[in-house]
Design an enzyme around this catalytic site. Sequence first.
Site, PDB file in Angstrom:
ATOM      1  N   HIS A  62       5.812   6.468  10.384  1.00 20.81           N
ATOM      2  CA  HIS A  62       5.134   7.468   9.551  1.00 20.81           C
ATOM      3  C   HIS A  62       4.799   8.664  10.451  1.00 20.81           C
ATOM      4  O   HIS A  62       4.572   8.496  11.653  1.00 20.81           O
ATOM      5  CB  HIS A  62       3.851   6.838   9.013  1.00 20.81           C
ATOM      6  CG  HIS A  62       3.109   7.642   8.002  1.00 20.81           C
ATOM      7  ND1 HIS A  62       2.274   8.681   8.359  1.00 20.81           N
ATOM      8  CD2 HIS A  62       3.046   7.566   6.653  1.00 20.81           C
ATOM      9  CE1 HIS A  62       1.736   9.195   7.261  1.00 20.81           C
ATOM     10  NE2 HIS A  62       2.200   8.545   6.219  1.00 20.81           N
TER      11      HIS A  62
ATOM     12  N   ASP B   1       0.556   0.305  14.411  1.00 20.59           N
ATOM     13  CA  ASP B   1       0.138   0.999  13.194  1.00 20.59           C
ATOM     14  C   ASP B   1       0.151  -0.048  12.076  1.00 20.59           C
ATOM     15  O   ASP B   1       1.208  -0.426  11.570  1.00 20.59           O
ATOM     16  CB  ASP B   1       1.116   2.149  12.919  1.00 20.59           C
ATOM     17  CG  ASP B   1       0.871   2.792  11.556  1.00 20.59           C
ATOM     18  OD1 ASP B   1       0.025   2.285  10.787  1.00 20.59           O
ATOM     19  OD2 ASP B   1       1.545   3.800  11.262  1.00 20.59           O
TER      20      ASP B   1
ATOM     21  N   GLN C 187       0.096  -0.459   6.782  1.00 17.59           N
ATOM     22  CA  GLN C 187       0.705  -1.204   5.671  1.00 17.59           C
ATOM     23  C   GLN C 187       0.576  -2.714   5.837  1.00 17.59           C
ATOM     24  O   GLN C 187       0.770  -3.451   4.867  1.00 17.59           O
ATOM     25  CB  GLN C 187       2.194  -0.844   5.527  1.00 17.59           C
ATOM     26  CG  GLN C 187       2.460   0.602   5.165  1.00 17.59           C
ATOM     27  CD  GLN C 187       1.946   0.979   3.770  1.00 17.59           C
ATOM     28  OE1 GLN C 187       1.698   0.135   2.913  1.00 17.59           O
ATOM     29  NE2 GLN C 187       1.764   2.272   3.536  1.00 17.59           N
TER      30      GLN C 187
ATOM     31  N   LYS D  68      -6.051   1.789   1.622  1.00 17.12           N
ATOM     32  CA  LYS D  68      -4.831   1.061   1.238  1.00 17.12           C
ATOM     33  C   LYS D  68      -5.130  -0.420   1.001  1.00 17.12           C
ATOM     34  O   LYS D  68      -4.226  -1.223   0.800  1.00 17.12           O
ATOM     35  CB  LYS D  68      -3.768   1.201   2.326  1.00 17.12           C
ATOM     36  CG  LYS D  68      -3.230   2.631   2.465  1.00 17.12           C
ATOM     37  CD  LYS D  68      -2.082   2.669   3.432  1.00 17.12           C
ATOM     38  CE  LYS D  68      -1.779   4.059   3.937  1.00 17.12           C
ATOM     39  NZ  LYS D  68      -1.145   4.920   2.936  1.00 17.12           N
TER      40      LYS D  68
ATOM     41  N   CYS E 279       6.521  10.717   4.177  1.00 18.44           N
ATOM     42  CA  CYS E 279       6.025  11.051   5.535  1.00 18.44           C
ATOM     43  C   CYS E 279       6.836  10.325   6.596  1.00 18.44           C
ATOM     44  O   CYS E 279       6.293   9.858   7.608  1.00 18.44           O
ATOM     45  CB  CYS E 279       4.550  10.733   5.700  1.00 18.44           C
ATOM     46  SG  CYS E 279       3.511  11.576   4.528  1.00 18.44           S
TER      47      CYS E 279
HETATM   48  N1  7TS Z   1       1.023   4.683   8.893  1.00 17.21           N
HETATM   49  C1  7TS Z   1       1.693   4.138   7.866  1.00 17.21           C
HETATM   50  C2  7TS Z   1       2.691   3.057   8.131  1.00 17.21           C
HETATM   51  C3  7TS Z   1       1.430   4.581   6.576  1.00 17.21           C
HETATM   52  O1  7TS Z   1       2.098   4.023   5.561  1.00 17.21           O
HETATM   53  C4  7TS Z   1       0.482   5.593   6.361  1.00 17.21           C
HETATM   54  C5  7TS Z   1       0.224   6.156   5.009  1.00 17.21           C
HETATM   55  C6  7TS Z   1      -0.207   6.099   7.474  1.00 17.21           C
HETATM   56  C7  7TS Z   1       0.106   5.629   8.722  1.00 17.21           C
HETATM   57  C8  7TS Z   1      -1.254   7.145   7.341  1.00 17.21           C
HETATM   58  O2  7TS Z   1      -2.374   6.641   6.697  1.00 17.21           O
HETATM   59  P1  7TS Z   1      -3.593   7.615   6.388  1.00 17.21           P
HETATM   60  O3  7TS Z   1      -4.562   6.748   5.660  1.00 17.21           O
HETATM   61  O4  7TS Z   1      -4.087   8.087   7.697  1.00 17.21           O
HETATM   62  O5  7TS Z   1      -3.041   8.725   5.559  1.00 17.21           O
HETATM   63  N2  7TS Z   1       1.298   6.021   4.118  1.00 17.21           N
HETATM   64  C9  7TS Z   1       1.443   6.632   2.933  1.00 17.21           C
HETATM   65  C10 7TS Z   1       2.541   6.409   2.114  1.00 17.21           C
HETATM   66  O6  7TS Z   1       3.450   5.649   2.377  1.00 17.21           O
HETATM   67  N3  7TS Z   1       2.437   7.149   1.007  1.00 17.21           N
HETATM   68  O7  7TS Z   1       1.300   7.858   1.086  1.00 17.21           O
HETATM   69  C11 7TS Z   1       0.673   7.537   2.292  1.00 17.21           C
END
Ligand code: 7TS
Length: 415
Positions: A122, A199, A202, A225, A365
Amino acid sequence: MFSATKIREDFPILRRTVHDRPLVYLDNAATTQKPRQVIESLVRYYETNNANIHRGIHTLSVEATEQYEAVRGKVALLIGAPSNDSIVFTRNTTESINLVARSWGDANLSEGDEIVLSLMEHHSNIVPWQLLARRTGARLRYIEVTADGHLDLDMARQLIGPRTKLVSLVHMSNVLGTINPIGEIAGMAHAAGARFLVDAAQSAPHLPIDVTGLGADFLAFSAHKMLGPTGVGVLWAADGLLSEMEPFLGGGEMISLVRQDESTWADLPHKFEAGTPNIADVIGFGAALDYLAGLGMPAVREHERNITAYALDRLGALPGLNIHGPSDVDQRGGAVSFSLEGIHPHDISTILDSRGIAIRAGHHCAQLLMRALDVPATSRASFYIYNTEDEVDALVEAVEAVQRVFNGVSHRTAV
Ligand code: 7TS
């Protein structure tokens, strides 16, 4: 007994309609819906406890502090962390990774050092390292992705070596669903003397996680999430790392003594929580963690494994539909990306929305991965605890309708 149908009763939003159809929410990799237990905990906090924490001696402040700090213990329990002091609340996964890039990266990397990432990251696990590389002269190396959606482990073995200072990889891909062999890569990173960041944005919501077993040095994930409110993230770090690191942000709450020219820092983890934190949402996250603990993470994973298997089966049977990522449900989670021959994902998503079905279309992303897959974008359905096979059926019917519309159009165009 785990019952998605029963679980749905706890989610008020799942009763709404979209374009006069029942909402089918399949965008859980972006963010999940919230059960009433989480919503009520936010209301309860503001109605009965609201105060700033770690400051007042008055009752409200003491209660709010206790509630906030109790959530650290719940996070520790979720990920098997030996100590609450190794858990820092941030805004999201992105901020957790930036914290490491700044506070650990600036002090530990210099010209010629290498950071190993992969092409399935990501952007939040790419851009902070690009900025760090620019500040320090370090270099980024990327592990490629095989045709069936796995990390190329031979390439990982070649790339991770004496120059590597950090390996930073996604545990479960938000596009392919792939669950990466974190333990094996931790072994490679540590044999090279490098640190290893996972990371878990997910994976923490979907898999049982034990940080000590994983072999990670840093682990980052987001509350939103996993049934929790937006605006709360977690950074966990292995023993000793946080105490060596400089603060990320300076201000109130994170100091011990402030003098004119310099200051000393508060004990861990407060050294990394400058300013008034997101108190209410951390407490709401606690209610989300209670909810997940009530179900049990193995049951959460089992449900997701079953519904993903069903979705792969049904979607995979559609002619002209290509699923990206592993086909073995033991090696993947419930983010299912697909392409339909000759149809743009945005068109698919728009037609699905007109039937009340929420999926995500775009690059997710993960532009490096889109380039590696040689697609501009994909459509992605992603599942969580409240999704049912009936909803997968609705998705499949809607995709068939998309195909009818577009085949009709191309037929007319040809004529
Ligand atoms: N890493 C992964 C693997 C992710 O899927 C996401 C967000 C992030 C980091 C960032 O998370 P945040 O809470 O800091 O934004 N993924 C997604 C997605 O797949 N669709 O919208 C956000």
